[in-house]
Design a protein around this motif. Structure first.
Motif, PDB file in Angstrom:
ATOM      1  N   GLN A 177       9.937  25.910  92.673  1.00  0.00           N
ATOM      2  CA  GLN A 177      10.095  26.923  91.627  1.00  0.00           C
ATOM      3  C   GLN A 177      10.599  28.236  92.226  1.00  0.00           C
ATOM      4  OE1 GLN A 177       6.697  26.881  89.101  1.00  0.00           O
ATOM      5  NE2 GLN A 177       7.451  28.486  87.749  1.00  0.00           N
ATOM      6  N   SER A 206       4.242  22.078  87.348  1.00  0.00           N
ATOM      7  CA  SER A 206       4.524  22.100  88.792  1.00  0.00           C
ATOM      8  C   SER A 206       3.528  21.241  89.560  1.00  0.00           C
ATOM      9  CB  SER A 206       4.490  23.526  89.329  1.00  0.00           C
ATOM     10  OG  SER A 206       5.507  24.294  88.747  1.00  0.00           O
ATOM     11  N   ASP A 265      12.334  21.966  89.771  1.00  0.00           N
ATOM     12  CA  ASP A 265      11.308  22.784  89.134  1.00  0.00           C
ATOM     13  C   ASP A 265      11.930  24.092  88.635  1.00  0.00           C
ATOM     14  OD1 ASP A 265       9.021  23.991  88.257  1.00  0.00           O
ATOM     15  OD2 ASP A 265       7.842  23.512  90.047  1.00  0.00           O
ATOM     16  N   GLU A 266      12.109  24.173  87.342  1.00  0.00           N
ATOM     17  CA  GLU A 266      12.727  25.338  86.689  1.00  0.00           C
ATOM     18  C   GLU A 266      14.006  25.800  87.398  1.00  0.00           C
ATOM     19  OE1 GLU A 266      10.264  28.408  85.212  1.00  0.00           O
ATOM     20  OE2 GLU A 266       8.516  27.118  85.000  1.00  0.00           O
TER      21      GLU A 266
HETATM   22 MG   LIG Z   1       5.483  25.795  87.474  1.00  0.00          MG
END
Ligand SMILES: [Mg+2]
Ligand SMILES: Nc1ncnc2c1ncn2[C@@H]1O[C@H](COP(=O)(O)OP(=O)(O)OP(=O)(O)O)[C@@H](O)[C@H]1O
Lengths: 254, 341
Positions: free
Chosen positions: A84, A42, A175-176
């Protein structure tokens, strides 16, 4: 090559979250970053999108040095991202959440707002149309008027995609994007990413779901303790000794 | 303006009530209280744009209010300047001060921002209080003229002042309505929602926050200047901390981040504290707990609670309105959603 980092480093006090990373993001591909929890993924995204300023090293976008640029300027160049955790405004409708995404491509100001100029009317419509277009792209037209707080987790991820797409990006950092949703829904999001690439948008994503990454990504970089330990195609990564050790040693779920 | 009237029943009601009040209840005392309430409403609207729509709670606004009041007072009394030019200048001065304060304070967030602006407000108060040679210090500033005539219209009578200030309030509401229902307003709300997200959406948060800050200082200054020419005497206490807490109370009770909130809250509290005047400062013993309860159960005030209630009822009925085609109708939807925000 759309973006490139050279010797990118970020330190938080004594902790080096990203250490000396050289990486290139290939245009029109799905680029993936994997690594155990706390590996610095991240943080790496935050450096590329301008949210953090690197301690050392450089970031290039289409050959241009953008290392010290603020995030809003970088966004205007065509770099979009999702976070995220979801930052949606829950009380507002899905459509309303997305409309502001196209704001950066407009120029109407306070004056236009107060006097309702022609530019105001034109741009209000432009942003609304854009929001409808991207909501259609992520297949959320049916929940467009629902409050963002009332839709499913998977739909929220799609709204985040839509918001990023509303900025007219050339590259999207995710992000994810599939964290916390079930396997069936994960496939849906994976095909959405492929659809983005077909549209000519470059994708760069962080993921923990190995199976999905291996199938989806054209190129993978593995981070561990902030350092790049491997880079290559899925096959190269799967057979890489350093990667296997990092994952077994780190105890992260693959 | 037409769409504004078409969409908001409450506003039509308010305008009608405001226009008719002096005829229905020709009572000098009520007229005075109501005119004052209108002035507070203007200031609360300014505060609402910043605290309610952009997410920055400023406690410097009593200071800005006082700067507007003293700006007008000093310009008219000491230099004999034309009232309307002085009014404009007072607002410009307050805005300029807002720009300077904003440039520094907006680098902080949340409680740091609140504390910083509280200090700024207090310093403004101290300067007014201590700078005897300019402001008259605790003796205050007397002899501030009423608004000068515009052509045949004069503002000598309380009733004409009432309508003048009412007109300023309506103008303020119109401007707020238009800002909130525009991309500019959406930009502010995006900043309130998440500054990190707003920035990655290409929004220059500093520029926008500064714009709001200057704008709210402007409205605080306007309210202050109108106050000065209405009461015609000002002392340093109009910049004191209690004023900002009054304004905040009005905003919180009415509904922070709603367009009707400032009117509802201000009117209610002003009316209530008038009718409870016999209790003197013990009124606070009633207000304090009431306010606490309200904030716990209805964080977005009376107007916010009303919207929630209406939304729930609509949800229960499951009536899906026809999809809109025309622009102004879509605006109505936006209004609903922004209000809910
Ligand atoms: Mg992360
Ligand atoms: N703003 C910050 N200040 C201090 N330390 C930070 C900050 N952001 C991240 N870190 C630290 O940097 C390291 C890398 O964090 P990062 O969030 O980049 O990891 P990640 O690879 O995204 O992990 P995950 O898979 O859990 O999301 C962690 O040790 C984290 O605690």
């Amino acid at each position: 090559m759309l973006m490139e980092t050279k010797k990118l480093t970020k330190r938080f006090g004594g902790l080096t979250a990203v250490n000396d990373v050289d990486f290139t993001i290939e245009k029109g591909k799905i680029n993936a970053i994997i690594g155990p929890n706390g590996a610095g993924k991240s943080t790496f995204f935050n450096l590329l999108s301008g949210t953090y300023i690197p301690s050392e090293g450089q970031v290039f976008y289409k050959g241009q040095d953008i290392t010290k640029r603020p995030p809003d300027k970088i966004a205007r160049l065509g770099v979009a991202r999702t976070f995220q955790t979801n930052h949606l405004f829950e009380e507002s409708t899905v459509l309303d959440n997305v409309i502001v995404g196209h704001r950066l491509r407009t120029s109407s100001n306070l004056w236009d707002a107060v006097f309702r100029t022609r530019r105001f009317k034109f741009e209000e419509k432009k942003c609304r149309d854009k929001a409808m277009e991207v909501l259609d792209f992520v297949e959320l037209t049916h929940v467009m008027d629902e409050p963002a707080g009332s839709i499913t987790q998977e739909e929220k991820k799609r709204v985040a995609f839509a918001l990023a797409l509303a900025t007219d990006p050339e590259v999207v950092f995710l992000d994810e994007p599939t964290a916390g949703i079930n396997p069936g829904e994960t496939e849906g999001l994976a095909s959405l990413m492929e659809k983005m690439v077909q549209r000519g948008i470059t994708v760069c994503l962080i993921e923990h779901k190995m199976k999905m990454i291996m199938k989806l990504a054209d190129k993978i970089m593995v981070l561990n303790y902030g350092e790049k330990i491997a880079e290559g195609t899925s096959e190269e990564i799967m057979n890489n000794q350093a990667v296997i050790e990092a994952y077994l040693g780190g105890g992260a779920s693959a | 303006m037409v769409s504004l009237l078409r969409n908001r029943g409450w506003l039509i009601g308010f305008i009608a009530a405001g226009v008719l009040f002096p005829f229905v209840l020709p009572n000098a005392y009520f007229l005075h209280i109501l005119t004052l309430a209108f002035i507070w409403m203007i200031a609360v609207y300014g505060l609402n744009l910043l605290a309610g729509y952009t997410g920055y709670l400023s406690l410097a606004h009593a200071g800005f209010f006082a700067v507007g009041a003293y700006g007008l007072g000093l310009l008219t009394v000491k230099t004999g300047m034309n009232y309307w030019i002085a009014l404009l200048l007072a607002c410009v001065i307050t805005s300029a001060l807002g720009l300077v304060v904003g440039l520094v304070s907006l680098r902080t967030r949340e409680h740091f921002f609140a504390i910083y602006t509280l200090c700024v407000g207090y310093i403004i108060y101290l300067i007014i209080d201590k700078w005897d040679s300019l402001t008259g210090g605790v003796r205050g500033l007397i002899g501030i003229p009423e608004p000068s005539n515009i052509g045949p219209i004069s503002f000598q009578t309380p009733i004409s002042q009432y309508y003048l200030i009412f007109a300023f309030l309506l103008l303020t509401i119109l401007i707020m309505y238009r800002i909130v229902h525009s991309l500019t307003g959406r930009t502010f709300i995006a900043i309130r929602n998440s500054e990190d997200l707003a920035r990655t959406l290409g929004i220059s948060t500093m520029k926008n926050k500064l714009m709001v800050f200057v704008l709210t200082a402007f409205f605080a200054g306007l309210a202050g200047a109108l106050y000065a020419s209405f009461i015609r005497f000002i002392g340093p206490d109009i910049g004191y901390i209690t004023i900002i807490f009054d304004l905040l109370t009005y905003l919180l009770v009415g509904g922070i981040g709603t367009l009707a909130g400032p009117i509802v809250g201000t009117f209610l509290i002003v009316a209530l504290s008038q009718s409870l005047q016999f209790l003197q400062d013990y009124r606070m013993l009633i207000f304090g707990p009431l306010l606490t309860l309200l904030i716990i159960f209805y964080p977005r005030g009376i107007v916010g609670a009303y919207h929630d209630w209406r939304l729930k009822r609509k949800d229960a009925q499951r009536t899906r309105p026809q999809k809109e085609q025309e622009y102004f109708e879509t605006e109505e939807e936006t209004e609903k959603q922004v209000k809910e925000g």
